[in-house]
Enzyme design. Structure first.
Site, short mmCIF file in Angstrom:
data_model
loop_
_atom_site.label_atom_id
_atom_site.label_comp_id
_atom_site.label_asym_id
_atom_site.label_seq_id
_atom_site.Cartn_x
_atom_site.Cartn_y
_atom_site.Cartn_z
N ARG A 168 0.86 -1.18 0.00
CA ARG A 168 0.00 0.00 0.00
C ARG A 168 0.90 1.23 0.00
NH1 ARG A 168 -2.04 -3.57 3.92
NH2 ARG A 168 -4.13 -4.36 3.47
N LYS A 191 -2.49 -2.87 7.74
CA LYS A 191 -3.75 -2.52 8.40
C LYS A 191 -3.96 -3.38 9.64
CE LYS A 191 -6.52 -0.72 4.58
NZ LYS A 191 -7.76 -0.91 3.79
N HIS A 259 -2.43 2.96 -5.79
CA HIS A 259 -3.01 1.70 -5.31
C HIS A 259 -3.25 0.71 -6.45
CE1 HIS A 259 -4.60 -0.44 -1.88
NE2 HIS A 259 -5.65 -0.81 -2.58
N ARG A 262 -0.61 -1.90 -6.67
CA ARG A 262 -0.81 -3.05 -5.76
C ARG A 262 -1.80 -4.03 -6.39
NH1 ARG A 262 -1.15 -4.80 -0.19
NH2 ARG A 262 -3.30 -5.22 0.48
N HIS A 285 -3.98 -9.59 3.42
CA HIS A 285 -5.43 -9.65 3.55
C HIS A 285 -5.82 -10.55 4.72
CE1 HIS A 285 -6.17 -8.52 -0.95
NE2 HIS A 285 -5.98 -7.47 -0.18
N TYR A 294 -9.38 -10.83 -7.09
CA TYR A 294 -8.42 -10.71 -8.19
C TYR A 294 -8.58 -11.83 -9.21
CZ TYR A 294 -6.18 -7.13 -5.39
OH TYR A 294 -5.95 -5.98 -4.67
#
Length: 314
Positions: A168, A191, A259, A262, A285, A294
């Site tokens: 990110r 995150k 982004h 990514r 994730h 994806y």
């Protein structure tokens, strides 16, 4: 001195936000969004229940009261993702009140969160990604702008890092001068303070080494790795402006953002036969379903090709 009912609701909300900032280490963006949601909620309640909000009023709320607030926000045009966030903020607020033994009201927990449609990631093609990285390195190529050559090296290093490691933008900009030269892998805190280790390709390490060598500023190991023209920490806004300039130069669509690199990393790795769970770990994730979006990108591309090429598709 006891707080009045008039100020108690706002005071409790501020204490909750302080808790999120210092104990939960919530991002400034989350704090602003959650604070706005709960402020709107408390403002709504003063009209809905007919008075200022104190502890008894909060303790007496029912799921129907919270649902009425959500209905009003929907009527104002709030979308499914906004509703999800508003409910998450209200639940967090009530969890704080329970944890601090102020009150325990399960009304917020009783509501179901509406499912928001998940939009597909919008990656760049391999060709466009290569063009972006090549164009980024052209800054300072002429004699007139040679003093800015280090900025071209910086741009290439940052964008190569985002695309080559799937970072990110906030993760890339959080690197310190002491992290360079980079090794074969890099530890990233993403995150939710979740830490992951990503392998680094030689091309990524070489790009960062070239930038460090060209950078005119001497910095302490704890200083940010990526700097602005004036030697200040490079901001996410500057990275966005960089991609905007590259979009304009190359005629790329609006989706070509930092982004998107990514997204491109994940899509290209999966298209090349990469393992889904490995990509999940690389991206950091929490849920495999997030990474699976994806694969839907690749499926949609295949269907598009199929419709264009199959003789019976017309």
């Amino acid at each position: 001195m006891a707080r009045s009912a008039e100020t108690l609701g706002r005071a409790l909300a501020q204490e909750w936000l302080d808790s999120l900032a210092h104990e939960r280490r919530a991002s400034p963006h989350t704090l602003r969004a959650y604070g706005d949601d709960v402020a709107r909620f408390l403002g709504f309640l003063t009209v809905h229940v007919g008075g200022e909000i104190d502890v008894p009023a909060l303790a007496a709320l029912t799921p129907a009261d919270i649902r009425a607030f959500i209905t009003e926000r929907r009527n104002d045009g709030l979308g499914p993702r906004g509703v999800q966030r508003a409910l998450a903020a209200i639940r967090s607020f009530f969890r704080y009140l329970t944890r601090e033994a102020i009150l325990d009201n399960p009304a917020a927990r009783a509501l179901k969160t509406p499912r928001a449609p998940r939009g597909l990631p919008r990656p760049l093609s391999i060709e466009d990604t290569s063009r972006v990285l090549e164009e980024a390195g052209k800054r300072g190529a002429s004699k007139e702008t040679s003093k800015d050559k280090w900025l071209g090296a910086r741009d290439v290093a940052l964008l190569t890092l985002l695309y080559g490691a799937g970072l990110r933008i906030s993760e890339g900009l959080s690197l310190k001068r002491g992290d360079a030269p980079l090794g074969d892998q890099l530890s990233i805190v993403g995150k939710g303070r979740k830490e992951r280790v990503v392998p680094l390709l030689p091309v990524v390490r070489d790009a960062v080494d070239a930038y460090v060598k060209a950078c005119p500023f001497q910095l302490a190991p704890t200083a940010p790795l990526f700097l602005s023209r004036k030697g200040l920490p490079m901001s996410a806004r500057e990275a966005q402006a960089l991609m905007q300039r590259l979009r304009s130069s190359l005629g790329l669509p609006e989706r070509a953002t930092p982004h998107a690199l990514r997204h491109s990393f994940a899509t290209h790795v999966l298209a090349g036969g990469g393992d889904l769970r490995a990509v999940q770990e690389l991206l950091g994730h929490a849920s495999l379903s997030t990474t699976q979006t994806y694969t839907q990108v690749e499926t949609s591309k295949l269907l598009e090709i199929y419709k264009k090429s199959h003789p019976r598709a017309a």
